[in-house]
Structure formats: structure tokens, C-alpha cells
Design a protein around this motif. Structure first.
Motif, mmCIF file in Angstrom:
data_model
loop_
_atom_site.group_PDB
_atom_site.id
_atom_site.type_symbol
_atom_site.label_atom_id
_atom_site.label_comp_id
_atom_site.label_asym_id
_atom_site.label_seq_id
_atom_site.Cartn_x
_atom_site.Cartn_y
_atom_site.Cartn_z
ATOM 1 N N PHE A 18 0.833 -1.205 0.000
ATOM 2 C CA PHE A 18 0.000 0.000 0.000
ATOM 3 C C PHE A 18 0.870 1.259 0.000
ATOM 4 N N ARG A 19 1.895 1.250 0.856
ATOM 5 C CA ARG A 19 2.758 2.422 0.956
ATOM 6 C C ARG A 19 3.405 2.730 -0.394
ATOM 7 N N ALA A 20 3.827 1.664 -1.097
ATOM 8 C CA ALA A 20 4.450 1.857 -2.408
ATOM 9 C C ALA A 20 3.464 2.462 -3.397
ATOM 10 N N ILE A 21 2.209 1.971 -3.374
ATOM 11 C CA ILE A 21 1.203 2.479 -4.323
ATOM 12 C C ILE A 21 0.938 3.963 -4.072
ATOM 13 N N TYR A 22 0.828 4.336 -2.794
ATOM 14 C CA TYR A 22 0.552 5.741 -2.484
ATOM 15 C C TYR A 22 1.746 6.635 -2.794
ATOM 16 N N PHE A 23 2.942 6.060 -2.683
ATOM 17 C CA PHE A 23 4.146 6.885 -2.840
ATOM 18 C C PHE A 23 4.534 7.093 -4.300
ATOM 19 N N ALA A 24 4.206 6.112 -5.147
ATOM 20 C CA ALA A 24 4.675 6.137 -6.545
ATOM 21 C C ALA A 24 4.438 7.471 -7.280
ATOM 22 N N PRO A 25 3.241 8.085 -7.163
ATOM 23 C CA PRO A 25 3.036 9.335 -7.914
ATOM 24 C C PRO A 25 4.032 10.432 -7.562
ATOM 25 N N TYR A 26 4.523 10.417 -6.304
ATOM 26 C CA TYR A 26 5.409 11.485 -5.855
ATOM 27 C C TYR A 26 6.678 11.574 -6.698
ATOM 28 N N ILE A 27 7.176 10.405 -7.155
ATOM 29 C CA ILE A 27 8.436 10.432 -7.890
ATOM 30 C C ILE A 27 8.257 10.398 -9.401
ATOM 31 N N THR A 28 7.017 10.318 -9.887
ATOM 32 C CA THR A 28 6.841 10.311 -11.345
ATOM 33 C C THR A 28 6.903 11.739 -11.890
ATOM 34 N N PRO A 29 7.365 11.892 -13.139
ATOM 35 C CA PRO A 29 7.513 13.241 -13.697
ATOM 36 C C PRO A 29 6.189 14.005 -13.677
ATOM 37 N N ALA A 30 6.218 15.210 -13.092
ATOM 38 C CA ALA A 30 4.997 16.011 -12.970
ATOM 39 C C ALA A 30 4.388 16.304 -14.332
ATOM 40 N N VAL A 31 5.224 16.378 -15.357
ATOM 41 C CA VAL A 31 4.716 16.661 -16.700
ATOM 42 C C VAL A 31 3.777 15.545 -17.156
ATOM 43 N N ALA A 32 4.211 14.291 -16.984
ATOM 44 C CA ALA A 32 3.393 13.158 -17.407
ATOM 45 C C ALA A 32 2.103 13.096 -16.593
ATOM 46 N N VAL A 33 2.237 13.305 -15.275
ATOM 47 C CA VAL A 33 1.059 13.309 -14.408
ATOM 48 C C VAL A 33 0.059 14.365 -14.883
ATOM 49 N N ALA A 34 0.559 15.554 -15.185
ATOM 50 C CA ALA A 34 -0.318 16.652 -15.602
ATOM 51 C C ALA A 34 -1.059 16.297 -16.884
ATOM 52 N N TRP A 35 -0.365 15.684 -17.835
ATOM 53 C CA TRP A 35 -1.040 15.362 -19.105
ATOM 54 C C TRP A 35 -2.084 14.274 -18.931
ATOM 55 N N VAL A 36 -1.796 13.279 -18.094
ATOM 56 C CA VAL A 36 -2.792 12.232 -17.857
ATOM 57 C C VAL A 36 -4.045 12.843 -17.234
ATOM 58 N N PHE A 37 -3.843 13.735 -16.261
ATOM 59 C CA PHE A 37 -5.008 14.333 -15.616
ATOM 60 C C PHE A 37 -5.760 15.256 -16.563
ATOM 61 N N SER A 38 -5.061 15.997 -17.389
ATOM 62 C CA SER A 38 -5.827 16.887 -18.269
ATOM 63 C C SER A 38 -6.625 16.065 -19.281
ATOM 64 N N TRP A 39 -6.158 14.862 -19.586
ATOM 65 C CA TRP A 39 -6.894 13.940 -20.459
ATOM 66 C C TRP A 39 -8.093 13.361 -19.719
ATOM 67 N N MET A 40 -7.874 12.942 -18.470
ATOM 68 C CA MET A 40 -8.979 12.330 -17.719
ATOM 69 C C MET A 40 -10.049 13.358 -17.350
ATOM 70 N N LEU A 41 -9.641 14.629 -17.204
ATOM 71 C CA LEU A 41 -10.573 15.664 -16.754
ATOM 72 C C LEU A 41 -11.187 16.455 -17.910
ATOM 73 N N SER A 42 -10.865 16.044 -19.133
ATOM 74 C CA SER A 42 -11.407 16.759 -20.294
ATOM 75 C C SER A 42 -12.927 16.799 -20.238
ATOM 76 N N PRO A 43 -13.552 17.983 -20.464
ATOM 77 C CA PRO A 43 -15.003 18.117 -20.287
ATOM 78 C C PRO A 43 -15.796 17.223 -21.253
#
Lengths: 296, 270
Positions: free
Chosen positions: A106-131
Motif C-alpha cells: 500500500f505504501r508503495a502504491i501511495y508513494f509512486a506518484p510522488y516520484i513520477t515526472p509532474a509533466v506526465a502526471v499533468a497530461w494524464v489528468f488533463s486527459w482524464m478531466l477533459s469536459p
């Protein structure tokens, strides 16, 4: 003989420190003074127009509506993001502390996003949140809820960006708090239980006070992080304008725009001096809070 | 007696894990979908394809961006590990005048926000012709004040007798550091090394400022600008993002313990 040994040691020390000292002076300390000095100059792409302007840029800041907007937004990011991060991070830590099996997983799953590139995270979210085609709105529709504009609306964009940053930092806060929790001696809880204290009393009178140093550290790291928010704002919005309608414009992004889109390096430097003063004040408050804690 | 609260904790953790893992899963599955399928609600691709990856790898400069990031991250990590431990060792174990002042001076640089430094770094780079070069990308990250602070703490715990034994055996002062002290602080070096590597691999602001041509982009800048240019080709954007995330997740998989210990080290015990 002794003297010469001590001298030999000092010579070695200076030899070891020569290059690193040059680095910290020339690449870290001197540029900070240069920023201060640049802030007194009109310094832009056109060398012919470069001139000493004194405190003019600081005066300009007082009347700069967009700067005011960026400051206000940054304050909002911090005021919403830091407490959310702290409370959720503490929650994750308490849950992790309550289970034994699969805790590391569980700790690993929660921690993983912290070290992933913020750029990639941002693009995935802007795709998932597209209206229109985003999965989040599809889910809302399935639940019979109205679709939300999220990043497209001036009213929701700032909170959406904050939520993504909190999502990414959650595991870091959780890991910190979990370590803090595990540092609290079990005997304290046992003793309090014998005295008849309930769960809430244990949390309120043992857990929270003993976690105080970790909370202060997390809060300060989080605050400084939100004050310098940049990557997510740029990449969640497709542009470096802090849209829609400047509703997500953050201080660091405004500095970037002034410096590298408009090449007003002098004015941008003046704003970085402001940012430095804010961070300095927060660090001083942190030292105060931490040293007070040591006295008990 | 304590069964129900524990079950509840598991349930909440599981639900939270879904929220943490879902974006990665969604990214991965979208990256395997052909363009016609990306607007479908189905999680799994109906006609899975690696074509998106082929396009990203062959029709953009992705391999070059990957290489650039690797160069920057590897060189800065090696440099930080070497110089930070040298300084940490010197400040912890050697006696010389001005020690306290030098320590405070290095530590004080931690309070300066990057934004403040980026502008003078850019002016300096423009004057010296470092814009759009590897040296330009690299130079601000070659040492870290935080690493000095961390490693100094570790060197302080080493017994001085051990170092004296090395001196008696005829090692030079550098030999004592390199052969005796350096190998003994391995856990701290591992944590610092991984964080330096990841920090430089993920870094965005400075590479964005110093890079001008497509072939000098690092991975995050490459993915960000490529995504802007790719418009609605979300299948391609997700393939590029997956390729950017994958190495980081692999590093995490292998070094999970050191990474988590590193966070604890810096936050709770440091």
C-alpha cells in the motif's frame, strides 16, 4: 611537529573544498545577489535599452494587477493545498499504521506518484478531466451527475490543479507521518489506556503533540512547494498563460512569463526578490516553531 | 475485538489505492488504443496496438530526449555523490580554520528559491555561450547543499580511530576519505543518489529555459512540448507519457526501500 600536522590537515581540507566552494559561491550564492542587482535595472532583450532604474520595478509591482492576481492565486493554492495535504497524508499514515499485512505494498502504491515526472502526471489528468471525452465526466454521467468543466472553467481550474498536486504529494506526506507515528513509544498509549483514555483522547493528547515536529516540517516543505508551483500549472492548461482567464496563474509562472516570454529580466528579478522574502519569513517561522517544541 | 476497525482500514486503503493507481492504468491502456478508440469509455483497448509507441519512438525525437535526460541525470548524480561526500567528510572530520563559516555559507543557499537563480543563470549562460548545450543543462545541478548537510551528519557518526588507523597504514588524506570513509556511508549515498537522479530526471523549469532546439530537450520538456504540438492525439501523448514514467517506476521498484528510507531520513530524523 603537532603544529605541522594540524597545518597539513588544514591544507588538505582547503584542497578538498576548493572546487565545491567555488561552485556554491559562483552558482548558488552570487546569482542570488545578482538577482537583487538585476532587479534595479531595466534588463531586456534589447541591450541598447538596458539602464539603471533604481526601485522603479518595485514601484511597478504595486500597480501590477496580474501580479496581484498571481499572488492571490498562490495564496489560495497554499491555503487549500497545504492543509488538505497534511490532513489526507496523516489519514493515510494512520490507516497504514493500523494494518500489518500488505502495508509495504500500500505504501508503495501511495508513494509512486510522488516520484513520477509532474509533466506526465499533468497530461494524464488533463486527459482524464477533459469536459467532453474525459473519463471523470463519463463516470459522473453514469452516476447521473452533471458534467463539470474542471480545468476549462475559471471557477474550478485552480481547485482542480490543487487537487492534482495534492494527489501527487499524498504518498510523501503519508510516508513522513508513518515514520513519525512509528517513532512514538507504545508505552505512552498503554499508560494512557490504563488511565482510561479513549481513542480520541489518545490521538489528541499523545499522537498530535508528538507528531508536531513532523507536522511543522511537512507544512513548511508543502508551503514552499506550493509557493513555487510551476510544472503542473503549465502542463495541465496546455499553455504557459495560467488560463483560463489567469485563474490558475501562479507566482512562479508569472516570473517565468516576465523573464522568458517577455524578456523583462529586471522586472522578473524584482518579483523573485519578493518570493525570496516570503520564503525567508516562512523558514524563520519554522525555526521558531521547531525550537519551541524542543523545550518541552 | 479489533477486527472491524482493521477491516475498515483495509477497505479505505484499497479504495484510496485505486485512486492513486488509476491514472497510471488509464494512461497505459489509452496508450495501447488506436486513435478511433480513445474516446471510448472501455478501460481495455479492444484492438490493442503498439503503433502509438512506434510513432512516438520513430517520428519524434523521443530517443534523443531520453538520452539527454540520462546524460544530465547520470552526470549530476555522480558529481553530487562525489563532491557532496568530499565536502561532508571535510566538514565532519577535518580540523581547519573557518569551518563553521563555510558550513553556514553552504547551508544558507538552501533558502534561495530556484526562480531567483534561474534568471542570473540564464544571463550567465547567454554571456558564455552555454545556452542549448549539455554544460548549460548540467551546471546548476553539479552539487547540492542538502546532500552536504545529509552526508556530514553521517560522517560525524564514524569513529575517528578508524580514520586514524588508515592514516597510520600510510594512506593519504584523500585515501582515508575515498578508501575508508566513503564506503562506510553507503546507505546515505544510495538515498541521496536516487533522489538526485530522480530530481534531475524530472526537472522541468531550468531545461525549459536553457533548451532552444528540439534535439536538446530533456524528457519532461520533450513530452510537454510534444503534447502541445500533438493536439488531440491523446493516444500518442499517453504513449509518450508512459515512456517517461516507466523508467522512474522501474527505479522505484528496485530501490523502494532506499527511497522510502531516504524520505524518512530527511524528514523525521534529519
Amino acid at each position: 611537529m603537532r603544529l605541522s600536522l594540524a597545518r597539513r590537515e588544514a591544507l588538505w581540507a582547503f584542497a578538498f573544498l576548493l572546487l565545491p566552494l567555488a561552485f556554491f559561491l559562483l552558482v548558488r550564492l552570487w546569482p542570488a545577489f545578482q538577482a537583487l542587482w538585476l532587479s534595479l535595472y531595466e534588463w531586456n532583450a534589447d541591450p541598447a535599452k538596458r539602464a539603471f532604474v533604481g526601485l522603479e520595478h518595485y514601484q511597478q509591482m504595486l500597480g501590477d494587477k496580474l501580479l496581484r492576481k498571481a499572488l492571490l492565486n498562490t495564496l489560495l493554492y497554499t491555503l487549500v493545498g497545504v492543509p488538505a495535504q497534511l490532513v489526507l497524508g496523516l489519514g493515510v499514515a494512520l490507516l497504514l499504521n493500523a494494518v500489518e499485512r500488505f502495508r509495504d505494498l500500500f505504501r508503495a502504491i501511495y508513494f509512486a506518484p510522488y516520484i513520477t515526472p509532474a509533466v506526465a502526471v499533468a497530461w494524464v489528468f488533463s486527459w482524464m478531466l477533459s469536459p467532453n471525452f474525459g473519463i471523470v465526466n463519463e463516470v459522473l454521467r453514469l452516476l447521473g451527475l452533471p458534467a463539470q468543466p474542471f480545468l476549462q472553467s475559471p471557477g474550478q481550474a485552480l481547485l482542480t490543479v490543487t487537487a492534482v498536486v495534492v494527489w501527487q504529494n499524498l504518498g510523501f506526506q503519508g510516508v513522513l507521518f508513518l515514520a513519525g507515528l512509528q517513532n512514538i513509544p507504545r508505552e505512552y498509549y498503554e499508560a494512557a489506556r490504563i488511565d482510561g483514555a479513549g481513542s480520541w483522547a489518545l490521538f489528541r493528547h499523545i499522537t498530535l503533540p508528538l507528531l508536531n515536529p513532523v507536522i511543522v516540517f511537512s507544512a513548511v516543505i508543502g508551503t514552499i512547494g506550493f509557493l513555487q508551483l510551476f510544472t503542473q500549472v503549465v502542463n495541465l492548461n496546455f499553455t504557459d498563460q495560467g488560463g483560463p482567464l489567469s485563474s490558475t496563474l501562479a507566482l512562479a509562472l508569472y516570473i517565468y512569463q516576465q523573464a522568458f516570454s517577455r524578456f523583462e529580466l529586471g522586472y522578473a528579478a524584482a518579483i523573485t526578490v519578493l518570493l525570496f522574502v516570503i520564503i525567508l519569513l516562512i523558514t524563520l517561522v519554522q525555526l521558531r516553531l521547531l525550537s519551541r517544541r524542543v523545550e518541552y | 475485538m479489533k477486527r472491524w476497525p482493521t477491516l475498515l482500514a483495509y477497505a479505505v486503503l484499497l479504495l484510496g489505492s485505486l485512486a492513486m493507481a488509476f491514472p497510471f492504468v488509464w494512461m497505459l491502456f489509452t496508450s495501447l488504443k488506436p486513435f478511433q478508440e480513445i474516446f471510448s469509455l472501455w478501460l481495455l483497448p479492444q484492438h490493442p496496438t503498439l503503433d502509438n509507441y512506434r510513432q512516438v519512438l520513430l517520428q519524434t525525437q523521443f530517443p534523443r530526449w531520453f538520452f539527454n535526460s540520462l546524460v544530465v541525470a547520470v552526470i549530476t548524480t555522480l558529481s553530487v555523490l562525489f563532491f557532496d561526500s568530499l565536502v561532508g567528510y571535510t566538514l565532519a572530520k577535518l580540523r581547519f580554520p573557518g569551518k563553521g563559516v563555510i558550513f553556514v555559507l553552504i547551508l544558507s543557499t538552501l533558502m534561495i528559491p530556484t526562480e531567483m537563480l534561474v534568471i542570473p543563470w540564464y544571463v550567465m549562460s547567454a554571456e558564455n555561450g552555454w545556452v542549448n548545450t549539455y554544460w548549460g543543462l548540467l551546471f546548476p545541478g553539479l552539487m547540492s547543499a542538502f546532500g552536504v548537510f545529509l552526508l556530514r551528519q553521517f560522517f560525524q557518526t564514524l569513529p575517528s580511530d578508524l580514520l586514524d588507523a588508515g592514516r597510520i597504514d600510510g594512506l593519504s588524506e584523500f585515501g582515508v576519505f575515498w578508501r575508508v570513509a566513503f564506503p562506510l556511508v553507503r546507505p546515505a549515498l544510495a538515498a541521496l543518489g536516487i533522489f538526485t537522479f530522480l530530481g534531475n530526471w524530472n526537472s522541468f523549469l531550468w531545461p525549459l529555459v536553457i533548451v532552444q532546439t528540439a534535439e536538446m530537450r530533456t524528457l519532461p520538456v520533450g513530452v510537454a512540448l510534444f503534447s502541445g504540438e500533438a493536439g488531440t492525439a491523446w493516444n500518442l501523448i499517453m504513449a509518450a507519457s508512459s515512456l517517461a514514467v516507466l523508467p522512474v517506476l522501474l527505479v522505484f521498484l528496485f530501490f523502494q526501500r532506499q527511497i522510502i528510507e531516504g524520505v524518512v531520513l530527511t524528514g523525521v530524523k534529519g
